[in-house]
Write a protein that holds these residues in place. Sequence first.
Motif, PDB file in Angstrom:
ATOM      1  N   GLY A  29      24.350  44.963  44.179  1.00 54.86           N
ATOM      2  CA  GLY A  29      24.226  43.430  43.887  1.00 54.86           C
ATOM      3  C   GLY A  29      23.070  43.052  43.155  1.00 54.86           C
ATOM      4  O   GLY A  29      22.427  42.302  43.574  1.00 54.86           O
ATOM      5  N   ASP A  51      26.359  46.093  40.094  1.00 52.16           N
ATOM      6  CA  ASP A  51      27.017  45.017  40.057  1.00 52.16           C
ATOM      7  C   ASP A  51      28.192  44.583  39.709  1.00 52.16           C
ATOM      8  O   ASP A  51      28.672  45.334  38.759  1.00 52.16           O
ATOM      9  CB  ASP A  51      26.031  43.906  39.446  1.00 52.16           C
ATOM     10  N   LEU A  52      29.012  43.512  40.445  1.00 48.36           N
ATOM     11  CA  LEU A  52      30.341  43.312  39.858  1.00 48.36           C
ATOM     12  C   LEU A  52      30.413  42.493  38.441  1.00 48.36           C
ATOM     13  O   LEU A  52      31.389  42.404  37.785  1.00 48.36           O
ATOM     14  CB  LEU A  52      31.055  42.772  40.964  1.00 48.36           C
ATOM     15  N   ASN A  73      32.435  47.603  42.111  1.00 45.14           N
ATOM     16  CA  ASN A  73      32.431  46.834  43.012  1.00 45.14           C
ATOM     17  C   ASN A  73      31.994  47.594  44.369  1.00 45.14           C
ATOM     18  O   ASN A  73      32.471  48.476  44.765  1.00 45.14           O
ATOM     19  CB  ASN A  73      34.125  46.594  43.321  1.00 45.14           C
ATOM     20  N   ALA A  74      31.039  46.770  44.917  1.00 48.00           N
ATOM     21  CA  ALA A  74      30.244  47.522  46.089  1.00 48.00           C
ATOM     22  C   ALA A  74      30.882  47.530  47.215  1.00 48.00           C
ATOM     23  O   ALA A  74      30.642  47.988  48.334  1.00 48.00           O
ATOM     24  CB  ALA A  74      28.949  46.930  46.129  1.00 48.00           C
ATOM     25  N   LEU A  91      19.667  42.550  48.216  1.00 50.96           N
ATOM     26  CA  LEU A  91      18.883  41.649  48.163  1.00 50.96           C
ATOM     27  C   LEU A  91      19.848  40.175  48.234  1.00 50.96           C
ATOM     28  O   LEU A  91      20.551  40.011  46.828  1.00 50.96           O
ATOM     29  CB  LEU A  91      17.674  41.289  47.200  1.00 50.96           C
TER      30      LEU A  91
HETATM   31  C1  LIG Z   1      23.132  36.254  45.157  1.00 51.73           C
HETATM   32  S1  LIG Z   1      23.390  37.171  43.792  1.00 51.73           S
HETATM   33  C2  LIG Z   1      21.841  38.184  43.953  1.00 51.73           C
HETATM   34  C3  LIG Z   1      21.153  38.991  42.808  1.00 51.73           C
HETATM   35  C4  LIG Z   1      19.900  39.642  43.084  1.00 51.73           C
HETATM   36  N1  LIG Z   1      19.947  40.741  44.136  1.00 51.73           N
HETATM   37  C5  LIG Z   1      18.968  39.067  43.370  1.00 51.73           C
HETATM   38  O1  LIG Z   1      18.265  38.535  44.398  1.00 51.73           O
HETATM   39  O2  LIG Z   1      18.481  38.106  42.487  1.00 51.73           O
HETATM   40  C6  LIG Z   1      24.476  38.459  44.362  1.00 51.73           C
HETATM   41  C7  LIG Z   1      24.971  39.357  43.391  1.00 51.73           C
HETATM   42  O3  LIG Z   1      26.134  40.214  43.968  1.00 51.73           O
HETATM   43  C8  LIG Z   1      26.897  40.405  43.097  1.00 51.73           C
HETATM   44  N2  LIG Z   1      28.124  40.705  43.652  1.00 51.73           N
HETATM   45  C9  LIG Z   1      29.097  39.783  44.244  1.00 51.73           C
HETATM   46  N3  LIG Z   1      30.049  40.553  44.793  1.00 51.73           N
HETATM   47  C10 LIG Z   1      29.772  42.220  44.527  1.00 51.73           C
HETATM   48  C11 LIG Z   1      30.491  43.324  44.751  1.00 51.73           C
HETATM   49  N4  LIG Z   1      31.860  43.153  45.467  1.00 51.73           N
HETATM   50  N5  LIG Z   1      30.132  44.340  44.267  1.00 51.73           N
HETATM   51  C12 LIG Z   1      28.982  44.325  43.685  1.00 51.73           C
HETATM   52  N6  LIG Z   1      28.357  43.160  43.221  1.00 51.73           N
HETATM   53  C13 LIG Z   1      28.888  42.172  43.793  1.00 51.73           C
HETATM   54  C14 LIG Z   1      27.003  39.134  42.094  1.00 51.73           C
HETATM   55  O4  LIG Z   1      27.610  39.332  40.779  1.00 51.73           O
HETATM   56  C15 LIG Z   1      25.523  38.845  42.196  1.00 51.73           C
HETATM   57  O5  LIG Z   1      24.930  39.358  41.250  1.00 51.73           O
END
Ligand SMILES: C[S@@+](CC[C@H](N)C(=O)[O-])C[C@H]1O[C@@H](n2cnc3c(N)ncnc32)[C@H](O)[C@@H]1O
Length: 206
Positions: A29, A51-52, A73-74, A91
Amino acid sequence: MVGLIETLSELLSEHPLDLSCTRRTIDLGCGEGSFGKALFDDCPETFCGIDLSKRAIRLAARQWPDATWVLANADRVLPFADGTAGRLMSLFGRRPVTEIARVLCDDGQCMIAVPGEEDLIELRELVQTVGKRRSRWKAIVDEFADVGFKLQRQATWRHSVELDQPTIADALAMTYRAVRHSQHSRIQSVEQMNVTLHADLMVFQR
Ligand SMILES: C[S@@+](CC[C@H](N)C(=O)[O-])C[C@H]1O[C@@H](n2cnc3c(N)ncnc32)[C@H](O)[C@@H]1O
């Protein structure tokens, strides 16, 4: 976010791994990838952000083209072989603990950040009248214990920012799906506000 990178960096240096740049670092993410670049700029060849969001991955790749960025998709299977990652961080992102345990090597390390109970409390109080304080980190320690990881270190990051009206509206739009009409007018009447940013940080190892 003022001071958060420094706090994360301190946590990493308190638990140095004998891997330098030889094993993969995964950011689950990763969003636009700013944390990855700030923390692991010297190891682009082993850094991989997932990231998704196509938009987030595009921005990350533009910002740090030497690292690897994966649109995936994580919550499903992570695209890495067993035990090939030295370090994994999430994070404010997803935490698929079984997959994290599978891809981390035996002495691998996992760094997690989640919003703390005081995060945006002033905004939450504004919308809900009474802001609910909910600490998440102890439940996460239990989730990781279930897959054989121990908490090595827990830390807190806190910062106060002054937000203007448009930023308050943006922050609420990101936090709440629906803001009722009565709440909307309460928000409109606030021109500026001091808001607390609060995160709980954890480092896990087997
Ligand atoms: C709150 S943001 C945090 C982004 C980064 N880690 C930061 O702290 O700036 C959450 C991130 O998780 C990603 N995300 C949500 N669901 C996901 C999934 N199933 N697989 C991968 N990424 C995902 C979203 O696209 C988003 O970029």
